[in-house]
Design a protein around this motif. Structure first.
Motif, PDB file in Angstrom:
ATOM      1  N   ALA A   9      60.924  35.391 -10.638  1.00  0.00           N
ATOM      2  CA  ALA A   9      59.729  36.216 -10.811  1.00  0.00           C
ATOM      3  C   ALA A   9      60.139  37.533 -11.443  1.00  0.00           C
ATOM      4  O   ALA A   9      61.158  38.124 -11.079  1.00  0.00           O
ATOM      5  CB  ALA A   9      59.050  36.461  -9.475  1.00  0.00           C
ATOM      6  N   LEU A  10      59.337  37.996 -12.380  1.00  0.00           N
ATOM      7  CA  LEU A  10      59.543  39.286 -13.019  1.00  0.00           C
ATOM      8  C   LEU A  10      58.344  40.163 -12.678  1.00  0.00           C
ATOM      9  O   LEU A  10      57.201  39.809 -12.977  1.00  0.00           O
ATOM     10  CB  LEU A  10      59.663  39.123 -14.536  1.00  0.00           C
ATOM     11  N   ILE A  11      58.598  41.294 -12.016  1.00  0.00           N
ATOM     12  CA  ILE A  11      57.527  42.180 -11.571  1.00  0.00           C
ATOM     13  C   ILE A  11      57.673  43.503 -12.311  1.00  0.00           C
ATOM     14  O   ILE A  11      58.744  44.111 -12.302  1.00  0.00           O
ATOM     15  CB  ILE A  11      57.582  42.395 -10.050  1.00  0.00           C
ATOM     16  N   ALA A  12      56.583  43.932 -12.948  1.00  0.00           N
ATOM     17  CA  ALA A  12      56.576  45.208 -13.662  1.00  0.00           C
ATOM     18  C   ALA A  12      55.972  46.272 -12.764  1.00  0.00           C
ATOM     19  O   ALA A  12      54.802  46.209 -12.417  1.00  0.00           O
ATOM     20  CB  ALA A  12      55.785  45.081 -14.955  1.00  0.00           C
ATOM     21  N   GLY A  13      56.769  47.235 -12.364  1.00  0.00           N
ATOM     22  CA  GLY A  13      56.281  48.339 -11.540  1.00  0.00           C
ATOM     23  C   GLY A  13      56.878  48.343 -10.157  1.00  0.00           C
ATOM     24  O   GLY A  13      56.933  47.326  -9.483  1.00  0.00           O
ATOM     25  N   ARG A  14      57.343  49.513  -9.753  1.00  0.00           N
ATOM     26  CA  ARG A  14      58.006  49.673  -8.466  1.00  0.00           C
ATOM     27  C   ARG A  14      57.086  50.368  -7.470  1.00  0.00           C
ATOM     28  O   ARG A  14      57.519  50.952  -6.482  1.00  0.00           O
ATOM     29  CB  ARG A  14      59.282  50.486  -8.721  1.00  0.00           C
ATOM     30  N   GLY A  15      55.782  50.266  -7.710  1.00  0.00           N
ATOM     31  CA  GLY A  15      54.810  50.874  -6.790  1.00  0.00           C
ATOM     32  C   GLY A  15      54.643  50.022  -5.545  1.00  0.00           C
ATOM     33  O   GLY A  15      55.379  49.055  -5.307  1.00  0.00           O
ATOM     34  N   ILE A  16      53.637  50.365  -4.759  1.00  0.00           N
ATOM     35  CA  ILE A  16      53.383  49.659  -3.507  1.00  0.00           C
ATOM     36  C   ILE A  16      53.174  48.168  -3.759  1.00  0.00           C
ATOM     37  O   ILE A  16      53.799  47.320  -3.122  1.00  0.00           O
ATOM     38  CB  ILE A  16      52.149  50.250  -2.785  1.00  0.00           C
ATOM     39  N   ALA A  17      52.298  47.836  -4.697  1.00  0.00           N
ATOM     40  CA  ALA A  17      51.990  46.422  -4.966  1.00  0.00           C
ATOM     41  C   ALA A  17      53.203  45.669  -5.485  1.00  0.00           C
ATOM     42  O   ALA A  17      53.454  44.524  -5.084  1.00  0.00           O
ATOM     43  CB  ALA A  17      50.831  46.309  -5.952  1.00  0.00           C
ATOM     44  N   GLY A  18      53.963  46.284  -6.368  1.00  0.00           N
ATOM     45  CA  GLY A  18      55.148  45.628  -6.910  1.00  0.00           C
ATOM     46  C   GLY A  18      56.189  45.344  -5.848  1.00  0.00           C
ATOM     47  O   GLY A  18      56.782  44.266  -5.800  1.00  0.00           O
ATOM     48  N   LEU A  19      56.413  46.310  -4.967  1.00  0.00           N
ATOM     49  CA  LEU A  19      57.405  46.119  -3.910  1.00  0.00           C
ATOM     50  C   LEU A  19      56.953  45.112  -2.864  1.00  0.00           C
ATOM     51  O   LEU A  19      57.756  44.328  -2.353  1.00  0.00           O
ATOM     52  CB  LEU A  19      57.750  47.459  -3.257  1.00  0.00           C
ATOM     53  N   VAL A  20      55.651  45.097  -2.560  1.00  0.00           N
ATOM     54  CA  VAL A  20      55.124  44.104  -1.617  1.00  0.00           C
ATOM     55  C   VAL A  20      55.253  42.708  -2.217  1.00  0.00           C
ATOM     56  O   VAL A  20      55.680  41.767  -1.536  1.00  0.00           O
ATOM     57  CB  VAL A  20      53.660  44.418  -1.236  1.00  0.00           C
TER      58      VAL A  20
END
Length: 57
Positions: A9-20
């Motif tokens: 999985a590739l997740i763009a963004g280290r905000g709350i949603a990205g980290l969850v």
């Protein structure tokens, strides 16, 4: 095409949603890469505090 359990999985963004999302996928056994545009973490932005049993009094 079905997704295999070993698909990364590739997740763009280290905000709350990205980290969850990264945490949930990691717990399911998926390899995860989180990308962030910011070069480093700064002391400004939104914070989230979770207190067991509700907020402190």
């Amino acid at each position: 095409m079905p997704i295999s359990n070993t698909s990364a999985a590739l997740i763009a963004g280290r905000g709350i949603a990205g980290l969850v999302a990264a945490t949930a996928l990691t717990r399911c056994g998926r390899p995860v890469t989180v990308l962030e545009q910011a070069p480093h973490i700064r002391g400004v932005g939104t914070g989230l505090a979770c207190h067991p049993g509700g907020p402190p009094r």
